[in-house]
Design an enzyme around this catalytic site. Structure first.
Site, short mmCIF file in Angstrom:
data_model
loop_
_atom_site.label_atom_id
_atom_site.label_comp_id
_atom_site.label_asym_id
_atom_site.label_seq_id
_atom_site.Cartn_x
_atom_site.Cartn_y
_atom_site.Cartn_z
N SER A 103 0.80 -1.23 0.00
CA SER A 103 0.00 0.00 0.00
C SER A 103 0.83 1.28 0.00
CB SER A 103 -0.95 0.02 1.20
OG SER A 103 -0.24 0.21 2.40
N LYS A 136 0.89 4.58 6.84
CA LYS A 136 0.31 5.39 5.76
C LYS A 136 0.91 6.80 5.84
CE LYS A 136 -2.99 2.27 4.75
NZ LYS A 136 -2.77 1.34 3.67
#
Length: 197
Positions: free
Chosen positions: A49, A87
């Protein structure tokens, strides 16, 4: 009168040396554990990701005392499923974040982000349009490989208020990739976030 050493002097000295070594070893391990728990941690990258910024199996050091998360920071946090995740912070409490720009750019407080330096090559900044005001004390987080990242876009859209990640859930800021050695890197905040007020 000559002083003679007793036969028992040598073993006592040897025992003292072993005790010192064990004490120093225990002290060293204790300090390392305290640093790991409260100052610097290591985090393993389990998914794609954050490609290309972070590859699967990369390892990063995380500063647990880095302070409040800011736009552009890469953070490790307790995720939506209770697992540790990593993230990029796109927007913080009070920010208006949107993806409805005609030029297909994410905007924060009306300022378009130039994400070329970290966005996965060929990826759009988002697949679906969104528009949110980030609640105070919360964060809007996205992976750099947007088409392979279940992030704030998905969770806020599907879960409403429960989809926001709290600043308190942040474990720390990733500041250094230390593994693999040939790709070691100190992370810098992308310049585009300096334009957001």
């Amino acid at each position: 009168m000559a002083i003679t050493k007793k036969a028992s002097d040598k073993p006592a000295k040897k025992k003292g040396g072993i005790r010192e070594t064990v004490l120093l070893l225990v002290l060293g391990v204790g300090i390392a554990l305290l640093l790991q728990a409260f100052v610097v941690g290591s985090f393993y990258i389990p998914s794609g990701s954050m490609l290309n910024t972070l590859q699967i199996n990369d390892r990063v050091f995380v500063n647990k005392l880095a302070g409040k998360p800011e736009r552009g920071d890469i953070v490790v946090f307790k995720g939506w499923d209770g697992e540790d995740m990593i993230k990029r912070v796109i927007a913080v409490g009070g920010d208006k974040v949107a993806y409805s720009d005609a030029k297909k750019r994410v905007t924060v407080n009306g300022v378009p982000l130039d994400e070329k330096s970290y966005l996965f090559p060929g990826d759009f900044p988002s697949g679906d349009e969104f528009k949110y005001t980030v609640p105070q004390g919360k964060l809007f987080l996205m992976g750099d490989h947007r088409s392979d990242s279940a992030d704030s876009r998905t969770h806020v859209a599907n879960e409403g208020d429960a989809g926001w990640i709290s600043e308190e859930d942040v474990i720390g800021k990733a500041f250094l990739r230390y593994w693999p050695l040939n790709r070691g890197e100190i992370f810098q905040k992308p310049e585009t976030f300096a334009n957001v007020k």
